[in-house]
Scaffold this motif. Sequence first.
Motif, PDB file in Angstrom:
ATOM      1  N   THR A 151       0.820  -1.217   0.000  1.00  0.00           N
ATOM      2  CA  THR A 151       0.000   0.000   0.000  1.00  0.00           C
ATOM      3  C   THR A 151       0.850   1.262   0.000  1.00  0.00           C
ATOM      4  N   GLY A 152       2.066   1.173   0.555  1.00  0.00           N
ATOM      5  CA  GLY A 152       2.868   2.370   0.787  1.00  0.00           C
ATOM      6  C   GLY A 152       2.312   3.109   1.988  1.00  0.00           C
ATOM      7  N   GLY A 153       3.079   4.078   2.500  1.00  0.00           N
ATOM      8  CA  GLY A 153       2.590   4.858   3.632  1.00  0.00           C
ATOM      9  C   GLY A 153       3.721   5.262   4.552  1.00  0.00           C
ATOM     10  N   ILE A 154       3.343   5.642   5.763  1.00  0.00           N
ATOM     11  CA  ILE A 154       4.317   6.108   6.745  1.00  0.00           C
ATOM     12  C   ILE A 154       4.354   5.096   7.881  1.00  0.00           C
ATOM     13  N   TRP A 155       5.562   4.803   8.392  1.00  0.00           N
ATOM     14  CA  TRP A 155       5.662   3.867   9.531  1.00  0.00           C
ATOM     15  C   TRP A 155       6.454   4.564  10.626  1.00  0.00           C
ATOM     16  N   LEU A 156       5.773   4.825  11.730  1.00  0.00           N
ATOM     17  CA  LEU A 156       6.384   5.552  12.849  1.00  0.00           C
ATOM     18  C   LEU A 156       6.649   4.617  14.016  1.00  0.00           C
ATOM     19  N   GLY A 157       7.836   4.739  14.614  1.00  0.00           N
ATOM     20  CA  GLY A 157       8.134   3.926  15.797  1.00  0.00           C
ATOM     21  C   GLY A 157       9.467   4.288  16.409  1.00  0.00           C
ATOM     22  N   TRP A 158       9.828   3.554  17.424  1.00  0.00           N
ATOM     23  CA  TRP A 158      11.106   3.747  18.121  1.00  0.00           C
ATOM     24  C   TRP A 158      12.241   3.288  17.200  1.00  0.00           C
ATOM     25  N   SER A 159      13.332   4.057  17.219  1.00  0.00           N
ATOM     26  CA  SER A 159      14.477   3.719  16.358  1.00  0.00           C
ATOM     27  C   SER A 159      15.275   2.536  16.896  1.00  0.00           C
ATOM     28  N   LEU A 182      14.960  13.750  25.399  1.00  0.00           N
ATOM     29  CA  LEU A 182      13.723  13.474  24.672  1.00  0.00           C
ATOM     30  C   LEU A 182      13.701  14.227  23.335  1.00  0.00           C
ATOM     31  N   LYS A 183      13.335  13.542  22.254  1.00  0.00           N
ATOM     32  CA  LYS A 183      13.269  14.235  20.960  1.00  0.00           C
ATOM     33  C   LYS A 183      11.893  14.039  20.353  1.00  0.00           C
ATOM     34  N   LEU A 184      11.355  15.104  19.775  1.00  0.00           N
ATOM     35  CA  LEU A 184      10.027  14.957  19.181  1.00  0.00           C
ATOM     36  C   LEU A 184      10.048  15.099  17.662  1.00  0.00           C
ATOM     37  N   ASN A 185      11.233  15.441  17.116  1.00  0.00           N
ATOM     38  CA  ASN A 185      11.285  15.501  15.651  1.00  0.00           C
ATOM     39  C   ASN A 185      11.914  14.214  15.126  1.00  0.00           C
ATOM     40  N   PRO A 186      11.092  13.376  14.502  1.00  0.00           N
ATOM     41  CA  PRO A 186      11.586  12.057  14.108  1.00  0.00           C
ATOM     42  C   PRO A 186      12.576  12.123  12.948  1.00  0.00           C
ATOM     43  N   PHE A 231       9.910   5.873   6.625  1.00  0.00           N
ATOM     44  CA  PHE A 231      10.130   5.405   7.993  1.00  0.00           C
ATOM     45  C   PHE A 231      10.425   6.621   8.880  1.00  0.00           C
ATOM     46  N   LEU A 232       9.617   6.814   9.924  1.00  0.00           N
ATOM     47  CA  LEU A 232       9.858   7.903  10.870  1.00  0.00           C
ATOM     48  C   LEU A 232      10.242   7.272  12.200  1.00  0.00           C
ATOM     49  N   THR A 233      11.448   7.568  12.672  1.00  0.00           N
ATOM     50  CA  THR A 233      11.861   6.915  13.918  1.00  0.00           C
ATOM     51  C   THR A 233      12.338   7.935  14.941  1.00  0.00           C
ATOM     52  N   VAL A 234      12.086   7.616  16.200  1.00  0.00           N
ATOM     53  CA  VAL A 234      12.566   8.469  17.308  1.00  0.00           C
ATOM     54  C   VAL A 234      13.317   7.608  18.316  1.00  0.00           C
ATOM     55  N   PRO A 235      14.354   8.169  18.937  1.00  0.00           N
ATOM     56  CA  PRO A 235      15.024   7.427  20.010  1.00  0.00           C
ATOM     57  C   PRO A 235      14.205   7.531  21.292  1.00  0.00           C
ATOM     58  N   LEU A 236      14.481   6.664  22.240  1.00  0.00           N
ATOM     59  CA  LEU A 236      13.897   6.790  23.579  1.00  0.00           C
ATOM     60  C   LEU A 236      15.014   7.218  24.533  1.00  0.00           C
ATOM     61  N   THR A 237      14.639   7.735  25.684  1.00  0.00           N
ATOM     62  CA  THR A 237      15.648   7.951  26.723  1.00  0.00           C
ATOM     63  C   THR A 237      15.781   6.642  27.495  1.00  0.00           C
ATOM     64  N   ILE A 252       3.988  13.450  18.236  1.00  0.00           N
ATOM     65  CA  ILE A 252       4.639  13.335  16.919  1.00  0.00           C
ATOM     66  C   ILE A 252       3.577  13.157  15.840  1.00  0.00           C
ATOM     67  N   LEU A 253       2.580  12.320  16.151  1.00  0.00           N
ATOM     68  CA  LEU A 253       1.511  12.113  15.170  1.00  0.00           C
ATOM     69  C   LEU A 253       0.792  13.427  14.874  1.00  0.00           C
ATOM     70  N   ALA A 254       0.574  14.220  15.936  1.00  0.00           N
ATOM     71  CA  ALA A 254      -0.162  15.474  15.747  1.00  0.00           C
ATOM     72  C   ALA A 254       0.551  16.379  14.738  1.00  0.00           C
ATOM     73  N   SER A 255       1.892  16.302  14.707  1.00  0.00           N
ATOM     74  CA  SER A 255       2.573  17.184  13.761  1.00  0.00           C
ATOM     75  C   SER A 255       2.798  16.506  12.405  1.00  0.00           C
ATOM     76  N   THR A 256       2.361  15.257  12.261  1.00  0.00           N
ATOM     77  CA  THR A 256       2.581  14.532  11.006  1.00  0.00           C
ATOM     78  C   THR A 256       1.290  14.357  10.218  1.00  0.00           C
ATOM     79  N   VAL A 257       0.197  14.183  10.958  1.00  0.00           N
ATOM     80  CA  VAL A 257      -1.043  13.713  10.345  1.00  0.00           C
ATOM     81  C   VAL A 257      -1.724  14.795   9.497  1.00  0.00           C
ATOM     82  N   GLU A 258      -2.291  14.390   8.380  1.00  0.00           N
ATOM     83  CA  GLU A 258      -3.095  15.296   7.555  1.00  0.00           C
ATOM     84  C   GLU A 258      -4.543  14.849   7.614  1.00  0.00           C
TER      85      GLU A 258
END
Length: 455
Positions: free
Chosen positions: A35-43, A50-54, A64-70, A117-123
């Motif tokens: 289908t294609g699309g966006i996949w968001l998760g922990w790197s 803490l980082k909010l820009n993936p 692929f949108l990934t964020v580190p955890l502390t 993060i979703l709030a700043s990504t979602v359309e």
Amino acid sequence: MSRLIVVSNRVASITEGKSSAGGLVVGVLDALRETGGIWLGWSGTLEPKLKLNPFSERHENIEFLTVPLTKRDYDRYYRGFSNGVLWPTFHYRIDLSLYTRIDYMGYLEVNRKFAQILASTVEEDDHIWVHDYHLIPLGKACRDLGIQNKTGFFLHIPFPSPSVLRTIPPHRELVESMCAYDLLGFQTDNDVQAFLDYAARCLGATVTGNVVQLGDRITRVGAYPIGIHPEQVKSLSKESVHTKPLATLKAGLLDRKLIVSVDRLDYSKGLVERFNAFEQLLETSPQYRGKVTFVQIAPPSRQDVQGYRQIRRQLESTAGRINGKWTELSWTPIRYMNRSYDRGLLMAIFRTSQVGLVTPLRDGMNLVAKEYIASQPAHDPGVLVLSEFAGAAAEMRNGAVMVNPYDLQGMADGLHRALSMPLEERKSRYEHLMAVLKQNDLSTWRDRFLSDLAA
Ligand code: GDG
């Protein structure tokens, strides 16, 4: 145009995708490729802040949108509440569950972070598909931030009966938060029923058929058993059957029959019971001594969670004891490999073997059971011996030899039955199971869920 945004704890890293051990990653990656699309998760990495820009990386049609955890997130959200409470409890191992309020707070915090993060990504027209127990409250956290998009949740693991679930102190808040989703998907009808029972009896929600109303929110609930791509697995198993590692395995077997099991090293998979059942077979059916080899591949997982270190020690000592007792100069009964292998090689090992032994004590679905069947040669298929407590049992019970993993002699009898099954019966079981796998493959799973979410 509406995009699909998938959120799960881990995403398949582009290079890791092919060889990763874990049903969620295998299933979701294959489903998203079409289908294609966006996949968001922990790197998968830890960073001090803490980082909010993936971090964004595109591969073909998937972003692929990934964020580190502390370290603190990791200890509380991942190791603590997700894998120290939810995983054991949802697999009925309340004896291994270690609840602390601090871990639960950390779990909620990471879920809120993903929602931000979703709030700043979602359309506007995007559909959001959240996966698994790490992210149960994500839907609610999204609604709290005003995200009104269609949002669905799929639980890959079993949903426990209400009396077991209630051992988790914030059980009510957790299940209430599930009602923030538009659609909830489970692996089997049993899981759906357990959820509906809880919603009606413990939340006092109005349950009408498969629709739950809590306050003014309406949530639809359904069973969407995850599948595989049987034809792809078949081709992979055929291609890899002529490789060197497989030739080495075959040479070492001589003409012995081969029983094979592949599981992440996890206490829910019933490995110790299975080793003991194999010994029971040697004990009660002497004709198999020196004539059958059992290969167990068990890549390590979650090694920094207490229950996992324990199961590893227990398995090593059980395999050592059994081999110590039964090994002969020319034969080692159990070959236990505590590492991961290339996916193609695994499928080729399945293809070469006479029995696939899949005996979890509890499992949401179990993709290995399906991959085992899809890898078999139609003219001389192996037999699947399957636990009645795997979600896969709901679809596969008529073609597999069914066993209760708590019954050692029953499992030994099941192995004997599989090892001695005539070709005609093996073929007819295989044909039945292949038809089931084709009818409910991975694309059907994804399409049914997404079209219900869109409806
Ligand atoms: C969760 C649920 C549900 C295993 N070892 C290696 C390897 N694997 C692959 C298998 C299979 C996958 O990992 C394992 O999937 P399972 O479904 O058996 O189990 P979980 O990881 O516990 O998955 C489960 C699943 O999510 C999907 O919803 O079925 O119930 O617990 O694909 O082949 N792959 C490679 N090397 C290995 O050594 N490459």
